[in-house]
Design a protein around this motif. Sequence first.
Motif, PDB file in Angstrom:
ATOM      1  N   CYS A 116       1.138  -1.062   0.005  1.00  0.00           N
ATOM      2  CA  CYS A 116      -0.048  -0.184  -0.183  1.00  0.00           C
ATOM      3  C   CYS A 116       0.513   1.646   0.261  1.00  0.00           C
ATOM      4  O   CYS A 116       1.537   1.273   0.983  1.00  0.00           O
ATOM      5  N   ASP A 117       0.557   2.282  -0.470  1.00  0.00           N
ATOM      6  CA  ASP A 117       0.900   3.264  -1.059  1.00  0.00           C
ATOM      7  C   ASP A 117       0.950   4.352   0.448  1.00  0.00           C
ATOM      8  O   ASP A 117       2.219   4.579   0.816  1.00  0.00           O
ATOM      9  N   ALA A 118      -0.064   4.227   1.398  1.00  0.00           N
ATOM     10  CA  ALA A 118       0.221   4.812   2.697  1.00  0.00           C
ATOM     11  C   ALA A 118      -0.718   3.588   3.887  1.00  0.00           C
ATOM     12  O   ALA A 118      -1.230   2.878   2.754  1.00  0.00           O
ATOM     13  N   ILE A 119      -0.950   3.611   5.132  1.00  0.00           N
ATOM     14  CA  ILE A 119      -2.161   2.681   5.589  1.00  0.00           C
ATOM     15  C   ILE A 119      -2.636   4.088   6.426  1.00  0.00           C
ATOM     16  O   ILE A 119      -1.957   4.745   7.337  1.00  0.00           O
ATOM     17  N   ILE A 120      -3.545   4.030   6.544  1.00  0.00           N
ATOM     18  CA  ILE A 120      -4.871   5.244   8.029  1.00  0.00           C
ATOM     19  C   ILE A 120      -5.259   3.963   8.830  1.00  0.00           C
ATOM     20  O   ILE A 120      -5.570   3.334   8.395  1.00  0.00           O
ATOM     21  N   LEU A 121      -4.726   3.940  10.126  1.00  0.00           N
ATOM     22  CA  LEU A 121      -4.773   3.318  11.156  1.00  0.00           C
ATOM     23  C   LEU A 121      -5.900   4.017  11.758  1.00  0.00           C
ATOM     24  O   LEU A 121      -5.785   4.684  12.286  1.00  0.00           O
ATOM     25  N   HIS A 122      -6.945   3.182  12.555  1.00  0.00           N
ATOM     26  CA  HIS A 122      -7.733   3.048  13.643  1.00  0.00           C
ATOM     27  C   HIS A 122      -7.681   2.484  14.655  1.00  0.00           C
ATOM     28  O   HIS A 122      -8.054   1.254  14.622  1.00  0.00           O
ATOM     29  N   VAL A 123      -6.471   2.316  15.799  1.00  0.00           N
ATOM     30  CA  VAL A 123      -5.999   1.118  16.540  1.00  0.00           C
ATOM     31  C   VAL A 123      -5.928   1.904  17.968  1.00  0.00           C
ATOM     32  O   VAL A 123      -6.194   3.544  18.206  1.00  0.00           O
ATOM     33  N   GLU A 124      -6.358   0.809  18.694  1.00  0.00           N
ATOM     34  CA  GLU A 124      -6.766   0.889  20.632  1.00  0.00           C
ATOM     35  C   GLU A 124      -6.260   0.796  21.626  1.00  0.00           C
ATOM     36  O   GLU A 124      -5.701   0.792  22.410  1.00  0.00           O
ATOM     37  N   ALA A 125      -5.106  -0.895  20.383  1.00  0.00           N
ATOM     38  CA  ALA A 125      -4.745  -1.182  21.684  1.00  0.00           C
ATOM     39  C   ALA A 125      -2.664  -0.807  21.492  1.00  0.00           C
ATOM     40  O   ALA A 125      -1.917  -1.239  22.436  1.00  0.00           O
ATOM     41  N   VAL A 126      -2.561  -0.589  20.202  1.00  0.00           N
ATOM     42  CA  VAL A 126      -0.999  -0.722  20.270  1.00  0.00           C
ATOM     43  C   VAL A 126      -0.154   0.491  20.676  1.00  0.00           C
ATOM     44  O   VAL A 126      -1.081   1.489  20.537  1.00  0.00           O
ATOM     45  N   SER A 127       0.422   0.089  21.419  1.00  0.00           N
ATOM     46  CA  SER A 127       1.410   1.559  22.068  1.00  0.00           C
ATOM     47  C   SER A 127       1.108   2.873  21.112  1.00  0.00           C
ATOM     48  O   SER A 127       1.604   2.607  19.694  1.00  0.00           O
ATOM     49  N   ASP A 128       2.196   4.173  21.401  1.00  0.00           N
ATOM     50  CA  ASP A 128       2.103   5.322  21.375  1.00  0.00           C
ATOM     51  C   ASP A 128       4.255   5.287  20.326  1.00  0.00           C
ATOM     52  O   ASP A 128       3.992   5.076  19.476  1.00  0.00           O
ATOM     53  N   ASP A 129       4.429   4.396  21.309  1.00  0.00           N
ATOM     54  CA  ASP A 129       6.081   3.874  20.733  1.00  0.00           C
ATOM     55  C   ASP A 129       6.325   3.012  19.260  1.00  0.00           C
ATOM     56  O   ASP A 129       6.456   3.112  18.296  1.00  0.00           O
TER      57      ASP A 129
END
Length: 336
Positions: A116-129
């Motif tokens: 993919c040329d880019a990815i848009i994420l609606h994520v809730e469990a992975v950390s900021d780091d």
Amino acid sequence: MATIYQVSELAGVSLATVSRVMNKNTRVSDKTKQKVLDAMEQLGYKPNSIAQSLASNCTNSVGILVSELHGPFFAQMMAGIESELRTAGKHVIITTGHSEEDKEQEGIEFLISRRCDAIILHVEAVSDDYLIKLSQGSTPVYLMSRYVEQLKDNCISLDNQLGGYLATKSILNQGHTQIAYIAGPQFKADAFNRLEGHKQALAEAGIKFDPALYYIGDFNETGGSKGLKHFIDEKLSFTALVCANDEMASGAMKYAREHGYNLPNDLSIVGFDNVIFANYLYPTLTTIDNPVGKMGEMAAKLVLKDVYQNKNLVINRFFEPTLIQRDSSAPLVTSN
């Protein structure tokens, strides 16, 4: 079947030039363009996305990861993203993370593997780091409904604390002081911030937050019904109920009606999100407008501007919620 390599050989040009012609790039002279088109016609070559991506290192596809595929909230989000990208001639690849760290990471790795040329994420469990490290890779990453300071230029987010504040403030303005609250899972940033807004409104009104009138739901209809049942079973006194999303509010409304409550005379209820069914519940649901469809469109525009070099697009990265007053909440009626 003819290949892009055969087209480049017959036309006497490079693969990159064939790619520019297929992508309607203006940096190709009319003479060269015609040579490529003639070669394509002679060979019966029909461009396809795989060939274009091999020649240009661009797949014209954007990955989207959302928590779930069901429910109106995510439907509005994905529709906003897809419609904007489709208008620009791009396609989407969608997968889910189910709000679990390992599944979110697997979904992200899958989208990257699809080139993919880019990815848009609606994520809730992975950390900021994790997200910060991910952003340092070769695939551009954009966040929906989440704010990470180090990635602020790539975030499209909502002021959830303000939304939580407005929901409870609307009930306080109607004279209610005994207010129960059904929260979303507190590991989710939006649920946590909405609760913070609720507490802020109570504190501003001089009302102490009562843990007994607090229940952690699951952002699903069952969370609302279970939460209201809990408060009733505990024989707690409250005249209003604020829910951290509309699905839980709808579950609470259904449970209340089934147990003899006249809404909103016996109990005022407020939701959050303003999903499409909120205006069709009985009574219609007072809620906080979360413009997730527009936010999805804006995330797509941000990708189009950054990745596909559409520099004329204007980007709004931060959205503010608003109160939608309907019939499920009403001024407190006190007996003389």
